[in-house]
Structures are given as structure tokens and as C-alpha cells.
Design an enzyme around this catalytic site. Structure first.
Site, PDB file in Angstrom:
ATOM      1  N   HIS A  24     -24.646 -13.284   7.141  1.00 12.28           N
ATOM      2  CA  HIS A  24     -24.105 -14.322   8.028  1.00 12.28           C
ATOM      3  C   HIS A  24     -24.939 -15.593   7.944  1.00 12.28           C
ATOM      4  O   HIS A  24     -26.168 -15.528   7.948  1.00 12.28           O
ATOM      5  CB  HIS A  24     -24.071 -13.822   9.489  1.00 12.28           C
ATOM      6  CG  HIS A  24     -23.129 -12.680   9.700  1.00 12.28           C
ATOM      7  ND1 HIS A  24     -23.469 -11.372   9.379  1.00 12.28           N
ATOM      8  CD2 HIS A  24     -21.863 -12.639  10.165  1.00 12.28           C
ATOM      9  CE1 HIS A  24     -22.436 -10.587   9.652  1.00 12.28           C
ATOM     10  NE2 HIS A  24     -21.441 -11.320  10.129  1.00 12.28           N
ATOM     11  N   HIS A  38     -12.451 -16.268  15.654  1.00 15.62           N
ATOM     12  CA  HIS A  38     -13.157 -15.005  15.429  1.00 15.62           C
ATOM     13  C   HIS A  38     -12.715 -13.888  16.385  1.00 15.62           C
ATOM     14  O   HIS A  38     -13.550 -13.189  16.967  1.00 15.62           O
ATOM     15  CB  HIS A  38     -14.676 -15.224  15.508  1.00 15.62           C
ATOM     16  CG  HIS A  38     -15.470 -14.210  14.724  1.00 15.62           C
ATOM     17  ND1 HIS A  38     -15.765 -12.958  15.216  1.00 15.62           N
ATOM     18  CD2 HIS A  38     -16.005 -14.238  13.476  1.00 15.62           C
ATOM     19  CE1 HIS A  38     -16.478 -12.288  14.325  1.00 15.62           C
ATOM     20  NE2 HIS A  38     -16.622 -13.051  13.254  1.00 15.62           N
ATOM     21  N   ASP A  52     -20.773 -15.068   6.457  1.00 20.00           N
ATOM     22  CA  ASP A  52     -19.699 -15.216   7.436  1.00 20.00           C
ATOM     23  C   ASP A  52     -20.119 -16.065   8.636  1.00 20.00           C
ATOM     24  O   ASP A  52     -21.311 -16.230   8.916  1.00 20.00           O
ATOM     25  CB  ASP A  52     -19.278 -13.838   7.970  1.00 20.00           C
ATOM     26  CG  ASP A  52     -18.510 -13.016   6.951  1.00 20.00           C
ATOM     27  OD1 ASP A  52     -18.436 -13.420   5.778  1.00 20.00           O
ATOM     28  OD2 ASP A  52     -18.008 -11.948   7.344  1.00 20.00           O
ATOM     29  N   HIS A  57     -11.951 -17.051   7.744  1.00 23.75           N
ATOM     30  CA  HIS A  57     -12.494 -16.035   8.668  1.00 23.75           C
ATOM     31  C   HIS A  57     -11.923 -16.243  10.082  1.00 23.75           C
ATOM     32  O   HIS A  57     -12.593 -15.923  11.065  1.00 23.75           O
ATOM     33  CB  HIS A  57     -14.018 -16.105   8.659  1.00 23.75           C
ATOM     34  CG  HIS A  57     -14.724 -14.909   9.230  1.00 23.75           C
ATOM     35  ND1 HIS A  57     -14.376 -13.611   8.933  1.00 23.75           N
ATOM     36  CD2 HIS A  57     -15.793 -14.813  10.076  1.00 23.75           C
ATOM     37  CE1 HIS A  57     -15.192 -12.778   9.570  1.00 23.75           C
ATOM     38  NE2 HIS A  57     -16.052 -13.483  10.282  1.00 23.75           N
TER      39      HIS A  57
HETATM   40 NI    NI Z   1     -17.570 -12.670  11.504  1.00 23.73          NI
END
Ligand code: NI
Length: 271
Positions: free
Chosen positions: A218, A128, A74, A124
């Protein structure tokens, strides 16, 4: 769109006139309407994912019938994305990247490299945020602008969505459904954003993975050196336990989730 119409008119005129001359090629600019139209066209694989998304749930893992797991990354693309890609290529592992729209806009070449390496892309959001704290219009633009940026940069019409912080509620899931996206959470959280050691990340994955697991890591949002260092041992360790790797889409389609593998609950403590 206007340019496209002109191109069609020119071509039609030439044919009706019986001319064998070939008109100069007109390359239409990609308009927002073209992008939306392309994204609305679903192949059979897309349709399977969208059908699951239309049930108003988030996937946390696949069904568990096959000994496959999905690595997910991510918050990229970011400075550590090339190193993640290099490790995945060396290890011959497909993965799924849930990308942030503004990061894609800043570095579309990095997204194209992710796609060129055979990985799957998910949405995503653009900035954010915690989507559950936003009004509907903002939720919609966060999701749809990112999907449009991914399509414009890479030609990929994503069918997967991951809410920042895993924060979903029925409104957020409806926004994802409207954009023809399947909401994907996880059942193994490496917590790599809290900056554990590579060894801790490896241990978290190896001790928690089960058949069908979706594993959260991530490649953006901060220094991901430990995540990169952990990847070889994660892959080697899981393979030693008999696991293979798939993208989230392939995992879900080949091993459909049951009701226990889905969640409509909000999670708010995750990156
Ligand atoms: Ni995230």
C-alpha cells in the site's frame, strides 16, 4: 461533444469553399462522452487483458513460466506516494498502482507523476467500499467514476481493477468486465496495513514470492513509512534470487495465467 461538432463543421466549411485560410484552432473541452469513447478503444495489449477478464475470474498471479514478479500498491495516491515513487525510480523498478478515485480527484498531479514515471494504473473504486455489499448501480458508479477520473487526470484508460479487501463475487466481476477491466488480486500479501516492521514486510515477500507472483502493498490509507523502508531490501533480495520486475499487465501478457492462477472466490479479510 457539441463543441467538437462545431469545430468539424467549421473545418468542413472552409475546405468546401476552397479557401486556403486556416481556421482558428478550436480546442474542444473533454466531455464525459469523449472520455467514455476513448476508454472504449482497445489496443492489442488492452484486448489481451480484457479477454482474460471476460472469463469472469480474478488473476492472483501470472503463469510462472518466467522469473518475474509484480509489485502492486493500493489505496493511493497519498502522502507517502512520492516516497514510494522515489524508491522505485532509484531502484529502476516498474510497479502497478491501484488508485482510489476520490484520492485522485484530490491530487491529480500525484497520479500524473505515477504515470510519468512509467508505472501502470488500476481502478480501486471511488470510496473503497466492500463492493459485494452494494447494489449493482453503486458498484457500477464506484468503478466507472474512478476509471473516468483516471482518464481525465492522466489520459490513461486503465484495464485493471482490484476490489477493495479483495472482496469479489460474480456480480462484482461482471461490473469489472462491463467496464473492460481485468480483476487482479494477489498471491503475496505483505499485510503492511497492519503496520508490521520493514523487516517483517521484507521477510514476508522474500519467503513467499514465486515466479509470476503479484505482491500486495500500500502507498495510501495510512502511514507507509515501513513499506517505503522495505522496498530496497525487497528489490535487492528478489534480484539476488534471480527475479525481475514487471507491471501486472506486462506480467500477465508475457506469462499468461493458467487456471490455477485465477480465482473466482471472495476474500474479505484484506485491506
Ligand atoms: Ni485497498
Amino acid at each position: 461533444m457539441v463543441v467538437g461538432v462545431i469545430a468539424l463543421a467549421m473545418k468542413g466549411g472552409g475546405e468546401s469553399g476552397g479557401s486556403s485560410a486556416v481556421a482558428d484552432p478550436v480546442i474542444p473541452a473533454v466531455s464525459e462522452a469523449d472520455i467514455i469513447a476513448a476508454a472504449a478503444q482497445l489496443g492489442p495489449r488492452d484486448q489481451e487483458l480484457v479477454d482474460i477478464g471476460e472469463t469472469g475470474v480474478s488473476i492472483i498471479r501470472a503463469g510462472g513460466a518466467r522469473k518475474y514478479v509484480a509489485l502492486t500498491f493500493d489505496d493511493g495516491p497519498g502522502p507517502d506516494t512520492p516516497a514510494v515513487l522515489a524508491e522505485l525510480k532509484r531502484l529502476n523498478v516498474p510497479a502497478t498502482f491501484f488508485v482510489v478515485g476520490h484520492a485522485v480527484a484530490e491530487n491529480p498531479g500525484a497520479l500524473r507523476q505515477v504515470v510519468a514515471d512509467g508505472h501502470e494504473i488500476g481502478v480501486h473504486t471511488w470510496t473503497h467500499p466492500d463492493l459485494t455489499a452494494l447494489p449493482g448501480r453503486a458498484q457500477r458508479s464506484e468503478i466507472e467514476n474512478t476509471a473516468g477520473e483516471i482518464l481525465a487526470a492522466s489520459g490513461v484508460a486503465s484495464r485493471l481493477f482490484r476490489a477493495p479487501y479483495g472482496a469479489v463475487d460474480p456480480d462484482v466481476l461482471k461490473r469489472a468486465e462491463d467496464a473492460k477491466l481485468l480483476s487482479v488480486l494477489w498471491n503475496v500479501d505483505t499485510m503492511d496495513w497492519t503496520r508490521p516492521s520493514a523487516g517483517q514486510i521484507v521477510e514476508t515477500v522474500l519467503s513467499n514470492a514465486v515466479p509470476g507472483s503479484i505482491i500486495l502493498m500500500h502507498d495510501g490509507g495510512g502511514d507507509r513509512t515501513a513499506t517505503v523502508q522495505a522496498l530496497p531490501r525487497i528489490v535487492t533480495g528478489l534480484r539476488a534470487r534471480g527475479y525481475e520486475f514487471a507491471t501486472v499487465g506486462d506480467l500477465v501478457i508475457s506469462d499468461p495465467p493458467g487456471s490455477d492462477d485465477m480465482s473466482s472466490k471472495s476474500r474479505s479479510t484484506q485491506k
